[in-house]
Enzyme design. Sequence first.
Site, PDB file in Angstrom:
ATOM      1  N   GLY A 103     114.788  47.861  10.773  1.00 20.56           N
ATOM      2  CA  GLY A 103     113.535  48.469  11.206  1.00 20.56           C
ATOM      3  C   GLY A 103     113.000  47.829  12.477  1.00 20.56           C
ATOM      4  N   ILE A 151     118.973  50.158   3.810  1.00 14.58           N
ATOM      5  CA  ILE A 151     119.527  51.315   3.099  1.00 14.58           C
ATOM      6  C   ILE A 151     120.567  52.030   3.966  1.00 14.58           C
ATOM      7  CG2 ILE A 151     117.799  53.019   3.851  1.00 14.58           C
ATOM      8  CD1 ILE A 151     117.719  53.963   0.871  1.00 14.58           C
ATOM      9  N   ASP A 165     119.423  49.431  -1.242  1.00 17.55           N
ATOM     10  CA  ASP A 165     118.213  50.230  -1.478  1.00 17.55           C
ATOM     11  C   ASP A 165     117.285  49.334  -2.299  1.00 17.55           C
ATOM     12  OD1 ASP A 165     116.247  51.875  -2.514  1.00 17.55           O
ATOM     13  OD2 ASP A 165     117.617  53.519  -2.994  1.00 17.55           O
ATOM     14  N   TYR A 194      99.159  54.172   2.048  1.00 20.83           N
ATOM     15  CA  TYR A 194      99.699  52.940   2.651  1.00 20.83           C
ATOM     16  C   TYR A 194      98.753  51.764   2.392  1.00 20.83           C
ATOM     17  CZ  TYR A 194     101.541  49.998   6.514  1.00 20.83           C
ATOM     18  OH  TYR A 194     102.074  48.995   7.287  1.00 20.83           O
TER      19      TYR A 194
HETATM   20  P1  NAD Z   1     110.313  50.404   9.980  1.00 18.83           P
HETATM   21  O1  NAD Z   1     109.945  51.723   9.426  1.00 18.83           O
HETATM   22  O2  NAD Z   1     110.636  50.290  11.430  1.00 18.83           O
HETATM   23  O3  NAD Z   1     111.584  49.854   9.179  1.00 18.83           O
HETATM   24  C1  NAD Z   1     111.714  49.941   7.791  1.00 18.83           C
HETATM   25  C2  NAD Z   1     113.181  49.753   7.441  1.00 18.83           C
HETATM   26  O4  NAD Z   1     113.289  49.898   6.015  1.00 18.83           O
HETATM   27  C3  NAD Z   1     114.102  50.808   8.068  1.00 18.83           C
HETATM   28  O5  NAD Z   1     115.186  50.178   8.723  1.00 18.83           O
HETATM   29  C4  NAD Z   1     114.570  51.632   6.890  1.00 18.83           C
HETATM   30  O6  NAD Z   1     115.923  52.085   7.013  1.00 18.83           O
HETATM   31  C5  NAD Z   1     114.445  50.655   5.733  1.00 18.83           C
HETATM   32  N1  NAD Z   1     114.293  51.323   4.444  1.00 18.83           N
HETATM   33  C6  NAD Z   1     113.614  52.453   4.147  1.00 18.83           C
HETATM   34  N2  NAD Z   1     113.743  52.734   2.837  1.00 18.83           N
HETATM   35  C7  NAD Z   1     114.496  51.753   2.305  1.00 18.83           C
HETATM   36  C8  NAD Z   1     114.968  51.484   0.990  1.00 18.83           C
HETATM   37  N3  NAD Z   1     114.705  52.285  -0.046  1.00 18.83           N
HETATM   38  N4  NAD Z   1     115.711  50.371   0.802  1.00 18.83           N
HETATM   39  C9  NAD Z   1     116.019  49.556   1.841  1.00 18.83           C
HETATM   40  N5  NAD Z   1     115.604  49.762   3.095  1.00 18.83           N
HETATM   41  C10 NAD Z   1     114.857  50.846   3.326  1.00 18.83           C
HETATM   42  O7  NAD Z   1     109.192  49.363   9.559  1.00 18.83           O
HETATM   43  P2  NAD Z   1     108.704  48.045  10.328  1.00 18.83           P
HETATM   44  O8  NAD Z   1     107.772  48.477  11.398  1.00 18.83           O
HETATM   45  O9  NAD Z   1     109.832  47.168  10.660  1.00 18.83           O
HETATM   46  O10 NAD Z   1     107.784  47.397   9.184  1.00 18.83           O
HETATM   47  C11 NAD Z   1     108.241  46.413   8.291  1.00 18.83           C
HETATM   48  C12 NAD Z   1     107.083  45.957   7.429  1.00 18.83           C
HETATM   49  O11 NAD Z   1     106.006  45.517   8.264  1.00 18.83           O
HETATM   50  C13 NAD Z   1     106.474  47.050   6.532  1.00 18.83           C
HETATM   51  O12 NAD Z   1     106.058  46.473   5.322  1.00 18.83           O
HETATM   52  C14 NAD Z   1     105.273  47.505   7.317  1.00 18.83           C
HETATM   53  O13 NAD Z   1     104.279  48.049   6.480  1.00 18.83           O
HETATM   54  C15 NAD Z   1     104.806  46.205   7.924  1.00 18.83           C
HETATM   55  N6  NAD Z   1     103.970  46.413   9.111  1.00 18.83           N
HETATM   56  C16 NAD Z   1     104.503  46.929  10.257  1.00 18.83           C
HETATM   57  C17 NAD Z   1     103.681  47.134  11.355  1.00 18.83           C
HETATM   58  C18 NAD Z   1     104.230  47.691  12.638  1.00 18.83           C
HETATM   59  O14 NAD Z   1     103.440  47.972  13.555  1.00 18.83           O
HETATM   60  N7  NAD Z   1     105.522  47.857  12.779  1.00 18.83           N
HETATM   61  C19 NAD Z   1     102.316  46.794  11.282  1.00 18.83           C
HETATM   62  C20 NAD Z   1     101.807  46.294  10.097  1.00 18.83           C
HETATM   63  C21 NAD Z   1     102.652  46.082   9.020  1.00 18.83           C
END
Ligand code: NAD
Length: 319
Positions: free
Chosen positions: A11, A35, A52, A141
């Site tokens: 991610g 995943i 997953d 969320y």
């Molecule tokens: P993202 O959406 O970019 O990445 C999430 C990753 O999780 C993806 O690679 C996806 O393939 C994977 N994924 C989805 N479903 C899955 C499953 N069932 N099993 C395994 N993997 C799975 O998210 P991010 O921006 O990297 O955020 C990561 C964390 O940080 C999250 O908890 C998010 O709430 C938190 N967060 C992010 C931000 C931001 O601005 N990016 C801000 C506040 C909090």
Amino acid sequence: MKRILITGALGQIGSELTGKLREQYGADHVVATDIRKNESEAAQAGPFEILDVTDGEKMLEIAKKYQVDTVIHMAALLSATAEANPVFAWNLNMGGLMNALETARELDGKFFTPSSIGAFGPTTPKDQTPQDTIQRPTTMYGVNKVAGELLSDYYYHKFGVDTRGLRFPGLISYVAPPGGGTTDYAVEIYYEAIKNGQYTSYIDKGTYMDMMYMPDALNAIVNLLEADPSKLKHRNSFNVTAMSFDPEQIAAEIKKHIPQFQMSYQVDPIRQKIADSWPNSIDASAATEEWGFKAEYDLAKMTTDMLDKLKVKLQPVQE
Ligand code: NAD
């Protein structure tokens, strides 16, 4: 932290965090999982497993295989996507978190997961939102993030799991695209400024939200995980931020580098409503006092770096 397992490692955050941790602790000591698999460095430059996070048995099996002592749980559905599919979001966000906490408990390990400014709601004080305050979010969320903060604290108090977390603001980066959050506009705007010289914002003028540049977010994760536990009065989760701006301010900053840049607005009511329910700015003083949090990048410094890096990234490939 000797052996770290990361979920959601491909991610926006995970793909850069994996590289940073591999540099710091050794490539073989960081097990990236997601995943899906792709050609990114995070998936190729060290151990990688398809996982997953709703499959708790497999998570524990992988963690045992690599003798993991730290779980960093990133896999989640973000704010805008979660709002479009709330039941799926609950099952993934809460089910995945529970499995990750259980894995850390079974292995007597350390645990980190991010919360968000989405854990606040319309009744939260909007300016300089304190560390400890009203948290009544109105999005799925946000409900997940508040429940996650409480659950992580519960695992610390009940089972002694060393849980730690950060309430991230919108994170801005040039490596991996953002995954469906409300603050994604602040990433897209840089890409569009370089590619087309214009951007249509789905967030309205005058909407202030906290933001942070990815290098500061990655440092904050490592520094919190390395922090002396005896100094931590809070655990899940710490307010952290680097800047607060509205769309006009980021556009004005981009114009300093690309004078012809044009901004227009086509407000998305769903994401605008989410943004309106979040703070204008949060107070990160607890993080500063308890483990020395400090951000290096403000809007000007981040904009210079984003545009420099993206100009290289978006260059057409020479034949
Ligand atoms: P993202 O959406 O970019 O990445 C999430 C990753 O999780 C993806 O690679 C996806 O393939 C994977 N994924 C989805 N479903 C899955 C499953 N069932 N099993 C395994 N993997 C799975 O998210 P991010 O921006 O990297 O955020 C990561 C964390 O940080 C999250 O908890 C998010 O709430 C938190 N967060 C992010 C931000 C931001 O601005 N990016 C801000 C506040 C909090």
